[in-house]
Each structure stands twice: as structure tokens, then as C-alpha cells.
Motif scaffolding. Structure first.
Motif, PDB file in Angstrom:
ATOM      1  N   ILE A  78       0.834  -1.193   0.000  1.00 34.82           N
ATOM      2  CA  ILE A  78       0.000   0.000   0.000  1.00 34.82           C
ATOM      3  C   ILE A  78       0.874   1.250   0.000  1.00 34.82           C
ATOM      4  N   THR A  79       0.396   2.297  -0.677  1.00 36.24           N
ATOM      5  CA  THR A  79       1.121   3.574  -0.726  1.00 36.24           C
ATOM      6  C   THR A  79       0.603   4.481   0.384  1.00 36.24           C
ATOM      7  N   ILE A  80       1.550   5.032   1.180  1.00 42.32           N
ATOM      8  CA  ILE A  80       1.192   5.837   2.344  1.00 42.32           C
ATOM      9  C   ILE A  80       1.718   7.249   2.157  1.00 42.32           C
ATOM     10  N   ASP A  81       0.821   8.221   2.266  1.00 45.06           N
ATOM     11  CA  ASP A  81       1.183   9.629   2.324  1.00 45.06           C
ATOM     12  C   ASP A  81       0.716  10.173   3.672  1.00 45.06           C
ATOM     13  N   VAL A  82       1.560  10.966   4.301  1.00 41.57           N
ATOM     14  CA  VAL A  82       1.274  11.459   5.649  1.00 41.57           C
ATOM     15  C   VAL A  82       1.225  12.980   5.621  1.00 41.57           C
ATOM     16  N   VAL A  83       0.204  13.542   6.280  1.00 40.05           N
ATOM     17  CA  VAL A  83       0.108  14.980   6.509  1.00 40.05           C
ATOM     18  C   VAL A  83       0.217  15.157   8.026  1.00 40.05           C
ATOM     19  N   VAL A 126      -0.914  19.735  -0.190  1.00 36.35           N
ATOM     20  CA  VAL A 126      -1.612  18.802   0.692  1.00 36.35           C
ATOM     21  C   VAL A 126      -2.966  18.427   0.107  1.00 36.35           C
ATOM     22  N   LEU A 127      -3.695  19.399  -0.403  1.00 34.78           N
ATOM     23  CA  LEU A 127      -5.003  19.113  -0.992  1.00 34.78           C
ATOM     24  C   LEU A 127      -4.872  18.223  -2.220  1.00 34.78           C
ATOM     25  N   GLU A 128      -3.818  18.413  -3.009  1.00 37.36           N
ATOM     26  CA  GLU A 128      -3.612  17.546  -4.176  1.00 37.36           C
ATOM     27  C   GLU A 128      -3.297  16.116  -3.741  1.00 37.36           C
ATOM     28  N   THR A 129      -2.523  15.971  -2.666  1.00 42.49           N
ATOM     29  CA  THR A 129      -2.225  14.632  -2.148  1.00 42.49           C
ATOM     30  C   THR A 129      -3.489  13.947  -1.661  1.00 42.49           C
ATOM     31  N   ILE A 130      -4.358  14.680  -0.991  1.00 44.23           N
ATOM     32  CA  ILE A 130      -5.615  14.114  -0.482  1.00 44.23           C
ATOM     33  C   ILE A 130      -6.538  13.740  -1.634  1.00 44.23           C
ATOM     34  N   ASP A 131      -6.544  14.521  -2.709  1.00 47.15           N
ATOM     35  CA  ASP A 131      -7.405  14.210  -3.858  1.00 47.15           C
ATOM     36  C   ASP A 131      -7.013  12.891  -4.515  1.00 47.15           C
ATOM     37  N   ARG A 132      -5.761  12.487  -4.424  1.00 51.11           N
ATOM     38  CA  ARG A 132      -5.303  11.229  -5.038  1.00 51.11           C
ATOM     39  C   ARG A 132      -5.543  10.018  -4.142  1.00 51.11           C
ATOM     40  N   LYS A 189       9.975   4.542   4.463  1.00 55.08           N
ATOM     41  CA  LYS A 189       8.765   3.909   4.983  1.00 55.08           C
ATOM     42  C   LYS A 189       7.487   4.405   4.315  1.00 55.08           C
ATOM     43  N   VAL A 190       7.490   5.634   3.846  1.00 52.60           N
ATOM     44  CA  VAL A 190       6.277   6.233   3.279  1.00 52.60           C
ATOM     45  C   VAL A 190       6.601   6.830   1.922  1.00 52.60           C
ATOM     46  N   ASN A 191       5.535   7.083   1.165  1.00 50.20           N
ATOM     47  CA  ASN A 191       5.698   7.728  -0.134  1.00 50.20           C
ATOM     48  C   ASN A 191       6.053   9.200   0.026  1.00 50.20           C
ATOM     49  N   SER A 192       5.389   9.871   0.982  1.00 47.14           N
ATOM     50  CA  SER A 192       5.683  11.275   1.272  1.00 47.14           C
ATOM     51  C   SER A 192       5.232  11.579   2.691  1.00 47.14           C
ATOM     52  N   PHE A 193       5.929  12.527   3.316  1.00 48.35           N
ATOM     53  CA  PHE A 193       5.557  13.016   4.648  1.00 48.35           C
ATOM     54  C   PHE A 193       5.603  14.537   4.568  1.00 48.35           C
ATOM     55  N   THR A 194       4.419  15.168   4.595  1.00 51.09           N
ATOM     56  CA  THR A 194       4.319  16.618   4.488  1.00 51.09           C
ATOM     57  C   THR A 194       4.131  17.195   5.889  1.00 51.09           C
ATOM     58  N   LEU A 195       5.101  17.966   6.339  1.00 50.99           N
ATOM     59  CA  LEU A 195       5.040  18.583   7.665  1.00 50.99           C
ATOM     60  C   LEU A 195       4.400  19.958   7.523  1.00 50.99           C
ATOM     61  N   ILE A 196       3.252  20.156   8.188  1.00 47.93           N
ATOM     62  CA  ILE A 196       2.540  21.429   8.109  1.00 47.93           C
ATOM     63  C   ILE A 196       2.571  22.178   9.433  1.00 47.93           C
ATOM     64  N   GLY A 197       3.225  21.634  10.435  1.00 46.72           N
ATOM     65  CA  GLY A 197       3.320  22.280  11.740  1.00 46.72           C
ATOM     66  C   GLY A 197       4.709  22.821  11.995  1.00 46.72           C
ATOM     67  N   PRO A 198       4.975  23.206  13.234  1.00 48.88           N
ATOM     68  CA  PRO A 198       6.303  23.735  13.568  1.00 48.88           C
ATOM     69  C   PRO A 198       7.367  22.648  13.573  1.00 48.88           C
ATOM     70  N   ALA A 220       6.758  16.508  13.283  1.00 47.01           N
ATOM     71  CA  ALA A 220       7.705  15.699  12.515  1.00 47.01           C
ATOM     72  C   ALA A 220       7.837  14.310  13.132  1.00 47.01           C
ATOM     73  N   PRO A 221       8.141  13.302  12.339  1.00 46.88           N
ATOM     74  CA  PRO A 221       8.344  11.963  12.902  1.00 46.88           C
ATOM     75  C   PRO A 221       9.574  11.927  13.786  1.00 46.88           C
ATOM     76  N   SER A 222       9.680  10.882  14.573  1.00 49.90           N
ATOM     77  CA  SER A 222      10.791  10.788  15.515  1.00 49.90           C
ATOM     78  C   SER A 222      12.110  10.449  14.835  1.00 49.90           C
ATOM     79  N   ALA A 223      12.066   9.960  13.601  1.00 53.72           N
ATOM     80  CA  ALA A 223      13.301   9.613  12.880  1.00 53.72           C
ATOM     81  C   ALA A 223      13.006   9.641  11.380  1.00 53.72           C
ATOM     82  N   TRP A 224      14.039   9.344  10.610  1.00 54.26           N
ATOM     83  CA  TRP A 224      13.966   9.357   9.144  1.00 54.26           C
ATOM     84  C   TRP A 224      12.952   8.318   8.664  1.00 54.26           C
ATOM     85  N   VAL A 225      11.998   8.748   7.817  1.00 52.12           N
ATOM     86  CA  VAL A 225      10.924   7.852   7.364  1.00 52.12           C
ATOM     87  C   VAL A 225      10.798   7.814   5.848  1.00 52.12           C
TER      88      VAL A 225
END
Length: 252
Positions: free
Chosen positions: A29-34, A200-206, A46-55, A38-43
Motif C-alpha cells: 500500500i502507498t502511504i502519504d502522511v500529513v 496537501v489538498l492535491e495529495t488528499i485528492d489522489r 517507509k512512506v511515499n511522502s511526509f508533508t510537515l505542516i506544523g512547527p 515531525a516523525p521521531s526519525a527518518w521515514v
């Protein structure tokens, strides 16, 4: 191959995404994260994309240390030491150097004794006797009134906090209300940030399924479900597993 988008406001470890694939029953399965955090380590692996929208910022990639070079085998015979001819001092040069040192020592003795510690201290004291900085002028007029009001407000807040019994401040209902308020504020901020990011919205649309993982992402998930009814938006991995299983069942 299914594509899922994870909405999260918590710090996720890299091993969590292995658990996601296991719980959803699909290792490909393909995983995209919003994520708000930030994650605790390099990912990236593990995932297709990780978009950080916070501090904060994303963790750096692990540094790959180079392999050590093979050590050379020591030889049985040691190399003979070679001394350059210019490194050996000539006897006449040594005599000339001693003759130069003697007059220099006589000049030092004629200069007299070094200054005493008391004289040095008095010199340092005279150098440090600089005028003190002028005191900061007190506020006057309207500024004085503003400062007085701010001081009274701070004092009132401290007094109110001391007057409230500790048993009430640490009680379960008060903690619950504080937690609900913090979660509500974070959820609204998270949703506003999602709306402001076109990527982010484009990622959610897919996505085939959008999954809100925690309480802070529920508000964003509910709004996304209202905006796009064709894409299932669920809370938690078990609900997402049911949606993915239904997609695999052929329609009759």
C-alpha cells in the motif's frame, strides 16, 4: 495498489508505518502522511511522502559512514633513519649563539626589577574606575498608568491561581476540560493549515481512503468528508481496513 493518506497531529516513529501496512492487510500500500509534528526519525524509506505542516523540521537522513581502508601489512625490516645534513648544527654556530645570548641577559638585568603586585593592582583599579551607568528613568504620564494596570492584572492572576484549591486544579474534570480545549484549538489550526496548502489538498485528492489517526485530526477529517463525499474519510485503522476490503470485492 491502494493509496491512503494519514492525518496526524502526533509524533510517529518509523516502525508505526510497518504496523499500518500490517493492520490494513496490504504490504504494497502507498502511504502519504500529513503531519503536524515531525516523525521521531527518518521515514523516507517507509512512506511515499511526509508533508510537515506544523512547527519544527524533518529529521535529517542518517549518515552512512565510509568503510575503513584495509591496513597495510608491516614489514620485518625497519627502514634506516636518514638525517639531513642541514639538521646537524655546526660547532662554530653553537658558539656564536651563546655569545649572542649573554648580552641579552645583561640588558634584562640592567632594566631593573619587575613591578610589584601592589603597583599592578593600583593600576588595574585606576583603569576600572569608570563612571556607573545612569539609572533607567521611570515611566511617567500615560505610560505609568499602563504599567500600573499590567502589574495589577498579573497580581490578580497569581492570586486567583493560589486561591483555587490544588485538589480542584488537578481533578479529572478540570484536566478533561483543559485537554478538550487544547485539542479543539489544535484541530482547528491543523485544518486551517491543510486548507492553505495546495500540495496537501492535491495529495488528499489522489487518496483512496483518508484516515484521521488521532483526536487532533478529527476536525480536518470531518471537513474533508463534507467536501469530497466520493473519498471515504474514517477515524482509525480498523475502519480504513473495512473500506479497503470493500473496494476489493467485485461489484455484481
Amino acid at each position: 495498489m491502494s493509496n491512503v493518506v494519514l492525518l496526524s497531529t502526533r509524533k510517529l516513529p518509523p516502525t508505526y508505518f510497518d504496523q499500518v501496512r500490517e493492520d490494513l492487510g496490504d504490504q504494497n500500500i502507498t502511504i502519504d502522511v500529513v503531519g503536524w509534528v515531525a516523525p521521531s526519525a527518518w521515514v523516507a524509506d517507509k512512506v511515499n511522502s511526509f508533508t510537515l505542516i506544523g512547527p519544527g523540521r524533518m529529521p535529517a537522513a542518517p549518515v552512512v559512514e565510509p568503510e575503513p581502508e584495509p591496513a597495510t601489512k608491516p614489514t620485518d625490516e625497519a627502514q634506516d633513519a636518514v638525517i639531513a645534513p642541514e639538521a646537524v648544527a655546526d660547532p662554530e654556530t653553537v658558539v656564536d649563539d651563546e655569545a649572542k645570548v649573554a648580552p641579552a641577559a645583561a640588558d634584562v638585568a640592567a632594566a631593573g626589577p619587575a613591578p610589584t603586585a601592589g603597583a599592578a593592582a593600583s593600576t588595574a583599579g585606576a583603569a576600572s574606575s569608570t563612571p556607573a551607568a545612569a539609572a533607567k528613568p521611570r515611566p511617567t504620564g500615560a505610560k505609568r498608568v499602563v504599567k500600573a494596570v499590567e502589574w495589577r492584572a498579573r497580581k490578580a492572576r497569581k492570586t486567583a491561581g493560589r486561591m483555587l484549591p490544588k485538589a480542584i486544579k488537578t481533578s479529572a474534570p478540570v484536566k478533561f476540560l483543559r485537554g478538550q480545549r487544547a485539542t479543539s484549538d489544535l484541530g482547528k489550526t491543523y485544518w486551517e493549515r491543510v486548507l492553505s496548502r495546495r500540495d496537501v489538498l492535491e495529495t488528499i485528492d489522489r487518496a483512496d481512503v483518508v484516515i484521521a489517526l488521532d483526536a487532533g485530526a478529527i476536525w480536518a477529517g470531518w471537513n474533508l468528508g463534507q467536501r469530497k463525499a466520493s473519498t471515504p474519510v474514517v477515524l482509525g485503522l480498523p475502519a480504513a481496513r473495512r473500506e479497503l476490503d470493500m473496494m476489493k470485492v467485485p461489484s455484481t
